[in-house]
Design a protein around this motif. Sequence first.
Motif, short mmCIF file in Angstrom:
data_model
loop_
_atom_site.label_atom_id
_atom_site.label_comp_id
_atom_site.label_asym_id
_atom_site.label_seq_id
_atom_site.Cartn_x
_atom_site.Cartn_y
_atom_site.Cartn_z
N SER A 259 0.83 -1.21 0.00
CA SER A 259 0.00 0.00 0.00
C SER A 259 0.87 1.26 0.00
O SER A 259 0.55 2.24 -0.68
CB SER A 259 -0.96 0.00 1.19
N LEU A 260 1.97 1.26 0.77
CA LEU A 260 2.87 2.41 0.78
C LEU A 260 3.43 2.68 -0.61
O LEU A 260 3.43 3.83 -1.08
CB LEU A 260 4.02 2.16 1.77
N ALA A 261 3.88 1.64 -1.29
CA ALA A 261 4.44 1.82 -2.63
C ALA A 261 3.38 2.26 -3.64
O ALA A 261 3.58 3.21 -4.39
CB ALA A 261 5.11 0.53 -3.09
N MET A 262 2.24 1.56 -3.66
CA MET A 262 1.21 1.84 -4.65
C MET A 262 0.61 3.24 -4.49
O MET A 262 0.24 3.89 -5.46
CB MET A 262 0.11 0.78 -4.59
N GLU A 263 0.51 3.71 -3.24
CA GLU A 263 -0.05 5.04 -3.01
C GLU A 263 0.95 6.16 -3.26
O GLU A 263 0.58 7.32 -3.27
CB GLU A 263 -0.56 5.13 -1.56
N SER A 264 2.22 5.81 -3.48
CA SER A 264 3.27 6.82 -3.61
C SER A 264 3.76 7.01 -5.04
O SER A 264 4.62 7.88 -5.27
CB SER A 264 4.46 6.44 -2.72
N ILE A 265 3.25 6.23 -5.99
CA ILE A 265 3.75 6.28 -7.36
C ILE A 265 2.63 6.65 -8.33
O ILE A 265 1.45 6.53 -8.00
CB ILE A 265 4.37 4.93 -7.77
N PRO A 266 2.98 7.08 -9.55
CA PRO A 266 1.95 7.36 -10.56
C PRO A 266 1.20 6.08 -10.95
O PRO A 266 1.76 4.98 -10.91
CB PRO A 266 2.75 7.89 -11.75
N ALA A 267 -0.06 6.24 -11.32
CA ALA A 267 -0.88 5.08 -11.69
C ALA A 267 -0.28 4.30 -12.85
O ALA A 267 -0.39 3.07 -12.90
CB ALA A 267 -2.30 5.55 -12.05
N THR A 268 0.40 5.00 -13.77
CA THR A 268 0.96 4.32 -14.94
C THR A 268 2.16 3.43 -14.61
O THR A 268 2.57 2.62 -15.43
CB THR A 268 1.40 5.36 -15.99
N SER A 269 2.72 3.60 -13.42
CA SER A 269 3.87 2.79 -13.02
C SER A 269 3.48 1.58 -12.18
O SER A 269 4.33 0.76 -11.83
CB SER A 269 4.87 3.65 -12.21
N ARG A 270 2.20 1.46 -11.84
CA ARG A 270 1.78 0.43 -10.89
C ARG A 270 2.04 -0.99 -11.38
O ARG A 270 2.43 -1.86 -10.61
CB ARG A 270 0.30 0.58 -10.56
N GLY A 271 1.82 -1.26 -12.66
CA GLY A 271 1.99 -2.62 -13.17
C GLY A 271 3.41 -3.12 -13.01
O GLY A 271 3.65 -4.19 -12.45
N PHE A 272 4.37 -2.33 -13.50
CA PHE A 272 5.77 -2.75 -13.40
C PHE A 272 6.22 -2.84 -11.95
O PHE A 272 6.87 -3.80 -11.54
CB PHE A 272 6.68 -1.77 -14.16
N VAL A 273 5.87 -1.82 -11.14
CA VAL A 273 6.28 -1.81 -9.74
C VAL A 273 5.63 -2.97 -8.99
O VAL A 273 6.25 -3.57 -8.10
CB VAL A 273 5.94 -0.46 -9.08
N SER A 274 4.40 -3.32 -9.34
CA SER A 274 3.74 -4.47 -8.72
C SER A 274 4.55 -5.74 -8.96
O SER A 274 4.80 -6.52 -8.03
CB SER A 274 2.33 -4.63 -9.29
N LEU B 128 2.94 -6.19 -18.26
CA LEU B 128 1.91 -6.48 -19.27
C LEU B 128 0.53 -6.06 -18.79
O LEU B 128 -0.30 -5.60 -19.59
CB LEU B 128 1.92 -7.98 -19.60
N SER B 129 0.27 -6.19 -17.49
CA SER B 129 -1.05 -5.85 -16.97
C SER B 129 -1.37 -4.37 -17.13
O SER B 129 -2.54 -3.98 -17.11
CB SER B 129 -1.13 -6.22 -15.48
N GLU B 130 -0.34 -3.54 -17.28
CA GLU B 130 -0.58 -2.11 -17.49
C GLU B 130 -1.17 -1.85 -18.87
O GLU B 130 -1.86 -0.85 -19.06
CB GLU B 130 0.75 -1.35 -17.32
N ARG B 131 -0.90 -2.76 -19.80
CA ARG B 131 -1.40 -2.58 -21.17
C ARG B 131 -2.70 -3.35 -21.43
O ARG B 131 -3.59 -2.83 -22.10
CB ARG B 131 -0.32 -3.02 -22.17
N ILE B 132 -2.79 -4.58 -20.93
CA ILE B 132 -3.95 -5.40 -21.28
C ILE B 132 -4.95 -5.55 -20.13
O ILE B 132 -6.01 -6.13 -20.32
CB ILE B 132 -3.51 -6.80 -21.75
N GLY B 133 -4.61 -5.04 -18.97
CA GLY B 133 -5.51 -5.16 -17.83
C GLY B 133 -5.03 -6.20 -16.83
O GLY B 133 -4.29 -7.14 -17.18
N ARG B 134 -5.44 -6.02 -15.58
CA ARG B 134 -4.98 -6.91 -14.51
C ARG B 134 -5.53 -8.32 -14.69
O ARG B 134 -4.80 -9.31 -14.58
CB ARG B 134 -5.40 -6.36 -13.13
N ARG B 135 -6.83 -8.43 -14.93
CA ARG B 135 -7.44 -9.76 -15.02
C ARG B 135 -6.91 -10.55 -16.20
O ARG B 135 -6.63 -11.75 -16.07
CB ARG B 135 -8.97 -9.63 -15.10
N LYS B 136 -6.78 -9.91 -17.35
CA LYS B 136 -6.29 -10.64 -18.53
C LYS B 136 -4.87 -11.16 -18.29
O LYS B 136 -4.55 -12.29 -18.68
CB LYS B 136 -6.31 -9.73 -19.76
N ALA B 137 -4.02 -10.34 -17.67
CA ALA B 137 -2.64 -10.77 -17.43
C ALA B 137 -2.61 -11.98 -16.49
O ALA B 137 -1.85 -12.93 -16.71
CB ALA B 137 -1.84 -9.61 -16.84
#
Length: 387
Positions: A103-118, A253-262
């Motif tokens: 939660s600390l990481a995800m709330e501190s970064i831009p939304a577009t970076s969440r997939g890779f950082v996840s 990949l989830s940043e491009r095709i979506g979380r569920r699809k990945a």
Amino acid sequence: MPLPAALRDLDHTQRHTVIASFLGWTLDAFDYFLLTFVILAVAAEFFGRLADHYGRRPVLMFDIVLFSLLEVACAFAPSLGVLLALRFLFGIAMGGEWGIGASLAMESIPATSRGFVSGLLQSGYPCGFFLAALANWLLVDAIGWRGLFVVGALPALLVLYIRRKVPESPVWESRRDRPRESVFVSMRGHWKLFVYLMLLMAAFNMFSHGSQDMYPTFVQETLKIPAGSATAFMLTALLNLGALFGGLTFGSLSERIGRRKAIIIAALLAIPVIPLWTYGGSLLLLGLGAFLIQVMVQGAWGVVPTHLNELAPDAVRGTLPGFAYQMGNLLAAITATAQTWIAARHGGDFAFAMSSWIAAVAVLLAVLTWLGPEARGVGFGRDRGPA
């Protein structure tokens, strides 16, 4: 080597936050997997609510110090009963780290970076597993199992880094002056989501533990490879390299095709890899199978930190993802026992037990993911629900 775009978009402070969260999970997994080489343990979750009340940063620091101190205490346990009691307490501390760090990481970064950082954060798990295997291989003969637990206190040094370089979550800061509610009030209207996430995480944990926990037994009993040999270590190394590659690849990949699809793609691609993983016929093919199965298993897992945090409401983001994760882990605790039972019913065939388990769970995980919601890119700090 140039940084991936998802990291280049982060400022100096955000990079430190991601590094701290990654190292927290890496060292947490390192401490946990040190135990798997000597005795079984139980994990639980209690720290998420404190993070929602008092902030992600201070509770994360306290959590890391606590599980490091408990790790050292294990080295001086005078009996098996005391050791198990200490590991139970360690499990409480370990259970808190994932949810708070994510939660600390995800709330501190831009939304577009969440997939890779996840994917990067979740890759801390196989990194910790690898470090534990390396420490066991290199050090256990010299310092014994008690010495390994002393080495496991090193994560406490991470607190100094967090204190110096990592700020509090901006989302939590924006809510800190609001009246504090009980967990039951905060969770009002979200219990259905909690039950779904708990079942989803049960499937995820059956997927990962089903591919990892009995693998050393498979290597020793079926492949007849000694536990402390270089060959066994190399198989473990390949397994963890695959996990690292898969988490980063499918998280991005989830940043491009979506979380569920990945997640669904990774889960279903594990099925055709199974014969290579357990019936490869040679060390080369078995090593390739170990690598590829973890590309898929941890590839699916690489989406989890961002997926769960995006689905969680702001008020319970420290509590809900971690608690659902650990409750799912509790439900999945049957995995090793079930695989052992299946193997016993088939003449001690662990290859069959692991193969059939992973195939069934891969399908279950894909179905549960397909049936569930998604909130890719949702704005934190707005209390929006899943789409």
